[in-house]
Design a protein around this motif. Sequence first.
Motif, PDB file in Angstrom:
ATOM      1  N   SER A   1       0.841  -1.198   0.000  1.00  0.00           N
ATOM      2  CA  SER A   1       0.000   0.000   0.000  1.00  0.00           C
ATOM      3  C   SER A   1       0.876   1.247   0.000  1.00  0.00           C
ATOM      4  CB  SER A   1      -0.902   0.003   1.240  1.00  0.00           C
ATOM      5  OG  SER A   1      -1.599   1.228   1.351  1.00  0.00           O
ATOM      6  N   TYR A   2       0.595   2.188  -0.919  1.00  0.00           N
ATOM      7  CA  TYR A   2       1.355   3.438  -0.941  1.00  0.00           C
ATOM      8  C   TYR A   2       0.482   4.654  -0.643  1.00  0.00           C
ATOM      9  CZ  TYR A   2      -0.304   3.638  -5.843  1.00  0.00           C
ATOM     10  OH  TYR A   2      -1.068   3.643  -6.985  1.00  0.00           O
ATOM     11  N   PHE A   3      -0.819   4.457  -0.509  1.00  0.00           N
ATOM     12  CA  PHE A   3      -1.722   5.509  -0.027  1.00  0.00           C
ATOM     13  C   PHE A   3      -2.879   4.819   0.666  1.00  0.00           C
ATOM     14  CE2 PHE A   3      -5.329   8.329  -0.100  1.00  0.00           C
ATOM     15  CZ  PHE A   3      -4.789   9.572   0.182  1.00  0.00           C
ATOM     16  N   PHE A   4      -3.170   5.261   1.901  1.00  0.00           N
ATOM     17  CA  PHE A   4      -4.224   4.587   2.653  1.00  0.00           C
ATOM     18  C   PHE A   4      -4.890   5.584   3.590  1.00  0.00           C
ATOM     19  CE2 PHE A   4      -6.196   1.612   5.598  1.00  0.00           C
ATOM     20  CZ  PHE A   4      -6.597   0.582   4.754  1.00  0.00           C
ATOM     21  N   HIS A   5      -6.150   5.933   3.293  1.00  0.00           N
ATOM     22  CA  HIS A   5      -6.984   6.774   4.153  1.00  0.00           C
ATOM     23  C   HIS A   5      -8.369   6.142   4.189  1.00  0.00           C
ATOM     24  CE1 HIS A   5      -4.909  10.685   5.144  1.00  0.00           C
ATOM     25  NE2 HIS A   5      -4.030  10.126   4.333  1.00  0.00           N
ATOM     26  N   VAL A   6      -8.573   5.225   5.100  1.00  0.00           N
ATOM     27  CA  VAL A   6      -9.821   4.468   5.190  1.00  0.00           C
ATOM     28  C   VAL A   6     -10.309   4.497   6.631  1.00  0.00           C
ATOM     29  CG1 VAL A   6     -10.880   2.186   5.000  1.00  0.00           C
ATOM     30  CG2 VAL A   6      -9.255   2.953   3.259  1.00  0.00           C
ATOM     31  N   GLY A   7     -11.498   5.062   6.856  1.00  0.00           N
ATOM     32  CA  GLY A   7     -12.035   5.139   8.209  1.00  0.00           C
ATOM     33  C   GLY A   7     -11.115   5.895   9.137  1.00  0.00           C
ATOM     34  N   ALA A   8     -10.439   6.920   8.611  1.00  0.00           N
ATOM     35  CA  ALA A   8      -9.413   7.620   9.387  1.00  0.00           C
ATOM     36  C   ALA A   8      -9.989   8.849  10.073  1.00  0.00           C
ATOM     37  CB  ALA A   8      -8.264   8.033   8.475  1.00  0.00           C
ATOM     38  N   GLU A   9      -9.810   8.945  11.379  1.00  0.00           N
ATOM     39  CA  GLU A   9     -10.154  10.165  12.081  1.00  0.00           C
ATOM     40  C   GLU A   9      -9.123  11.238  11.742  1.00  0.00           C
ATOM     41  OE1 GLU A   9     -10.258   8.982  16.126  1.00  0.00           O
ATOM     42  OE2 GLU A   9     -12.253   8.084  15.979  1.00  0.00           O
ATOM     43  N   SER A  10      -9.477  12.490  11.974  1.00  0.00           N
ATOM     44  CA  SER A  10      -8.599  13.591  11.560  1.00  0.00           C
ATOM     45  C   SER A  10      -7.218  13.511  12.187  1.00  0.00           C
ATOM     46  CB  SER A  10      -9.256  14.929  11.919  1.00  0.00           C
ATOM     47  OG  SER A  10      -9.513  14.996  13.312  1.00  0.00           O
ATOM     48  N   SER A  11      -7.120  12.882  13.360  1.00  0.00           N
ATOM     49  CA  SER A  11      -5.828  12.804  14.040  1.00  0.00           C
ATOM     50  C   SER A  11      -5.025  11.565  13.649  1.00  0.00           C
ATOM     51  CB  SER A  11      -6.048  12.782  15.559  1.00  0.00           C
ATOM     52  OG  SER A  11      -6.849  11.662  15.922  1.00  0.00           O
ATOM     53  N   ALA A  12      -5.619  10.682  12.855  1.00  0.00           N
ATOM     54  CA  ALA A  12      -4.940   9.429  12.520  1.00  0.00           C
ATOM     55  C   ALA A  12      -3.746   9.682  11.611  1.00  0.00           C
ATOM     56  CB  ALA A  12      -5.911   8.473  11.843  1.00  0.00           C
ATOM     57  N   SER A  13      -2.628   9.029  11.903  1.00  0.00           N
ATOM     58  CA  SER A  13      -1.436   9.153  11.063  1.00  0.00           C
ATOM     59  C   SER A  13      -0.734   7.814  10.903  1.00  0.00           C
ATOM     60  CB  SER A  13      -0.467  10.176  11.662  1.00  0.00           C
ATOM     61  OG  SER A  13      -0.075   9.778  12.963  1.00  0.00           O
ATOM     62  N   THR A  14      -1.370   6.744  11.352  1.00  0.00           N
ATOM     63  CA  THR A  14      -0.780   5.417  11.259  1.00  0.00           C
ATOM     64  C   THR A  14      -1.827   4.419  10.792  1.00  0.00           C
ATOM     65  OG1 THR A  14      -1.305   4.911  13.567  1.00  0.00           O
ATOM     66  CG2 THR A  14       0.861   5.886  13.116  1.00  0.00           C
ATOM     67  N   LEU A  15      -1.345   3.280  10.344  1.00  0.00           N
ATOM     68  CA  LEU A  15      -2.232   2.190   9.971  1.00  0.00           C
ATOM     69  C   LEU A  15      -2.752   1.520  11.236  1.00  0.00           C
ATOM     70  CD1 LEU A  15      -3.192   0.603   7.385  1.00  0.00           C
ATOM     71  CD2 LEU A  15      -1.393  -1.032   7.945  1.00  0.00           C
ATOM     72  N   LEU A  16      -4.052   1.286  11.286  1.00  0.00           N
ATOM     73  CA  LEU A  16      -4.681   0.624  12.426  1.00  0.00           C
ATOM     74  C   LEU A  16      -5.211  -0.730  11.980  1.00  0.00           C
ATOM     75  CD1 LEU A  16      -6.688   3.700  13.765  1.00  0.00           C
ATOM     76  CD2 LEU A  16      -4.436   2.912  14.510  1.00  0.00           C
TER      77      LEU A  16
END
Length: 325
Positions: free
Chosen positions: A232-247
């Motif tokens: 993965s080279y771009f991932f923004h899925v179900g991300a809160e505004s403060s998220a900066s890591t993969l969960l």
Amino acid sequence: MNSYIAIVWLVALLGVGVQAASVATPGCGGSTSAKDIKLVKPTNPPRECEYHINAYSKYVCQLRIDFAMTLAQPELLESAQTGLKTAECSVDYFEVNGLRLCGEEVWQHIYVPFNASAGVSRIDLLISLANRAGGSSLPTPNWDMVVTQLECPAGASVRELFAPSDEPQARATSFTDGFLVAPPGCLQYFPQTKGVVKSFNYNDGHGVYPSHLNYAICFRRTTQTSALTIRSYFFHVGAESSASTLLTDNSCYRSGSSSVNNADFLMVPQAKLVENNERATYFCGATHNDVVISSNNPGPLLVLFNSDEIYDSNDAGFAFTYTVE
């Protein structure tokens, strides 16, 4: 990649020499039973442009639709009860078989079940446009689609899922579509051993994926296949505004405002993060770093994407390369 290249690529996969005259090009409101079809936006499109695809033969089992399009972005609708927003394709949209897509696409594809042997004789494709009179700020609509009717032998498993029959059916003498035919239940199918997968309306990471999606992205397995590797080279899925890591896993089921569960995720069966050997199945959050995920599940090779009814400003989607090893 232009539409000519897309047609040549499909023809090469099918192993069939097709002359330009054999590709049908119906206009809005038109019908065709051709095997290979090209649909383009007319100079002055109507508000509703519908195409009617009639079965090429009784052995047709799927449509593969490769498409590029520019339509209005999903509309953000706010609930009066919860104040939460949802991203809906309601201004402009492309609709087939109950699925609506919109926004900006650069050669995506989908599969549509089309079981002619069970009596399904026609599939309708609809482009619906908003009124652009009076200096609308909406983008100029455009679409370019390559539709291929794929044939399966009678009695093949892809048919039996949709229309089991007690009556034996004669097999056709030859079929050339097998490489492209997707496993049952797959909205997208990538038969090559390497490639790139992007979410709908990805738009180089500046789009918004629609709400209420739940679909399978499948890959071709052979007897020699040992693993599916995703980078993965771009991932923004179900991300809160403060998220900066993969969960992962339980972190992907978190509560939003008004106690409405937010469950946007990419699911990869029997997966592990290669960097730290951590096992996980559900992936969400946000990262622009390369993340390598390996999966060795038995059965069909696939990943699942789910988006719920809640829109978040960071729900931009995903892009990854894959290798079937």
